[in-house]
Design a protein around this motif. Structure first.
Motif, mmCIF file in Angstrom:
data_model
loop_
_atom_site.group_PDB
_atom_site.id
_atom_site.type_symbol
_atom_site.label_atom_id
_atom_site.label_comp_id
_atom_site.label_asym_id
_atom_site.label_seq_id
_atom_site.Cartn_x
_atom_site.Cartn_y
_atom_site.Cartn_z
ATOM 1 N N VAL A 28 -4.054 1.208 -3.015
ATOM 2 C CA VAL A 28 -3.621 1.456 -4.018
ATOM 3 C C VAL A 28 -2.224 1.200 -4.534
ATOM 4 N N VAL A 29 -2.037 0.529 -5.459
ATOM 5 C CA VAL A 29 -0.458 0.358 -5.955
ATOM 6 C C VAL A 29 -0.277 1.047 -7.384
ATOM 7 N N LEU A 30 0.573 1.932 -7.827
ATOM 8 C CA LEU A 30 0.498 2.340 -8.957
ATOM 9 C C LEU A 30 2.169 2.666 -9.412
ATOM 10 N N PRO A 74 2.770 8.321 1.245
ATOM 11 C CA PRO A 74 2.659 7.130 0.644
ATOM 12 C C PRO A 74 4.299 6.183 0.662
ATOM 13 N N THR A 75 4.156 5.056 0.385
ATOM 14 C CA THR A 75 5.401 4.249 0.250
ATOM 15 C C THR A 75 5.947 4.367 -1.060
ATOM 16 N N VAL A 76 7.193 4.664 -1.346
ATOM 17 C CA VAL A 76 7.781 4.523 -2.832
ATOM 18 C C VAL A 76 8.836 3.409 -2.939
ATOM 19 N N VAL A 77 8.817 2.388 -4.051
ATOM 20 C CA VAL A 77 9.213 1.510 -3.993
ATOM 21 C C VAL A 77 10.140 1.574 -5.382
ATOM 22 N N VAL A 95 4.279 3.391 -6.523
ATOM 23 C CA VAL A 95 3.734 3.896 -4.988
ATOM 24 C C VAL A 95 2.628 3.191 -4.598
ATOM 25 N N HIS A 96 2.562 2.837 -3.260
ATOM 26 C CA HIS A 96 1.801 2.261 -2.545
ATOM 27 C C HIS A 96 1.042 3.449 -1.499
ATOM 28 N N THR A 97 -0.413 3.314 -1.413
ATOM 29 C CA THR A 97 -1.124 4.188 -0.770
ATOM 30 C C THR A 97 -2.610 3.931 -0.453
ATOM 31 N N VAL A 98 -3.171 4.504 0.392
ATOM 32 C CA VAL A 98 -4.518 4.268 0.746
ATOM 33 C C VAL A 98 -5.282 5.439 0.167
ATOM 34 N N VAL A 105 -3.439 -0.548 -9.415
ATOM 35 C CA VAL A 105 -4.163 -1.703 -8.715
ATOM 36 C C VAL A 105 -4.725 -1.274 -7.674
ATOM 37 N N VAL A 106 -5.965 -1.802 -7.366
ATOM 38 C CA VAL A 106 -6.828 -1.386 -6.253
ATOM 39 C C VAL A 106 -7.483 -2.573 -5.563
#
Ligand code: ATP
Ligand code: MG
Length: 283
Positions: free
Chosen positions: A214-216, A236-239, A249-252, A274-275
């Motif tokens: 998931v990206v949001l 989570p990855t934070v960009v 934020v990118h995560t699962v 986005v999933v």
């Protein structure tokens, strides 16, 4: 090096998902309907295509090192094999059912009655455990038509959606066992490095199936809220986004509480969610 053998169902309900699982493990092989054995070109493994009833014994005897089969078949054949991994497909239950409006409504009503099944071993154990004295009629298929034909008072058969029972005017009232496809191994297989490698590939595919990527986007100030909701694989990855004070934020997310999590994320201010599916997760 000795090649491994894995036995899977040749055709039937478990065939497609078994083939798909092996393919997702990165194994290349031909999958012709006519083949009985198919060598994998990029792993020392041969795939045997068999009737599912034969798979537990092939594995017990060590003719195949591994097998994919329903737990119901393992219990019925009473073989001594190791359960290596539950696979999450082929889910069904073995149930006792009778015709609609029948006077048999509870287990003890089965005393003195007859039950048709293709699973006599499992059924006998179940009846013994519940102190029920019923006659088991072993037949080789189309169990669901036997009460209508007057062949038995009840049936004991596999059910997944219940559609077959319903269309034959039957209703289930007791669960004998629940089942899913499992990876089984022979005694020696458990010590093999190659088997371990294969189990790890299977587990990474299963893990990926249970999760979504998931990206949001979120205002930076809401980040602590979001991080609390999302464990990620580690965190989570934070960009940063081009727009100041916003981050991506990118995560699962786990499949089982997916919608609940998405609604919590929206409440916490997440936008443009986005999933994506995940192919593998290697820990
Ligand atoms: P084979 O020709 O290999 O002996 P089969 O006719 O015995 O095949 P299938 O009907 O293909 O077997 O079912 C294979 C397995 O799929 C079952 O043993 C069970 O574990 C699982 N299964 C899942 N849902 C169902 C269902 N609704 N009915 C029967 N089996 C199911
Ligand atoms: Mg069979």
């Amino acid at each position: 090096m000795k090649r491994l053998k894995i036995a899977i169902q040749k055709s039937g309900r478990l065939n497609e998902k078994s083939v798909e699982l092996l393919e997702h493990c990165g194994l290349n092989f031909e999958n012709y309907k006519s083949s009985l054995i198919s060598p994998v070109s990029n792993f020392p493994l041969d795939i045997l295509f068999l009737r599912d009833d034969d798979i537990p014994e092939y594995v017990e005897d060590g003719i195949a090192d591994l097998g994919i089969v329903g737990e119901n078949v393992i219990n019925e054949t009473e073989v001594d094999v190791a359960y290596l991994q539950r696979l999450g497909f082929g889910k069904c239950s073995l149930k006792i059912a009778v015709q609609n409006n029948n006077s048999i409504q509870e287990l003890h009503h089965l005393n003195g009655k007859s039950i048709a099944t293709t699973y006599p071993v499992i059924l006998e154990k179940f009846l013994k455990k519940h102190n029920i004295n019923a006659e088991i009629r072993t037949i080789s298929g189309s169990v669901e038509i036997s009460p209508g034909l007057g062949l038995s008072d009840a049936i004991c058969d596999l059910v997944s959606t219940g559609g077959t029972l319903k269309s034959n005017g039957l209703v289930a009232f007791a669960d004998v066992m629940s089942s899913e496809a499992v990876l089984i191994g022979s005694e020696s297989a458990q010590k093999s490095e190659l088997v371990n490698e294969l189990i790890q590939r299977v587990q990474s595919v299963l893990r990926a199936k249970e999760t979504k990527y998931v990206v949001l986007n979120i205002p930076k100030e809401n980040l602590p809220l979001i991080v609390k909701l999302l464990p990620g694989v580690k965190s989570p990855t934070v960009v940063p986004l081009a727009e100041a004070d916003w981050v991506a934020v990118h995560t699962v997310i786990q499949e089982h509480d997916f919608w609940e999590k998405i609604s919590q994320l929206k409440q916490a201010g997440a936008q443009g969610i986005v999933v994506m599916p995940i192919e593998k997760i290697i820990l």
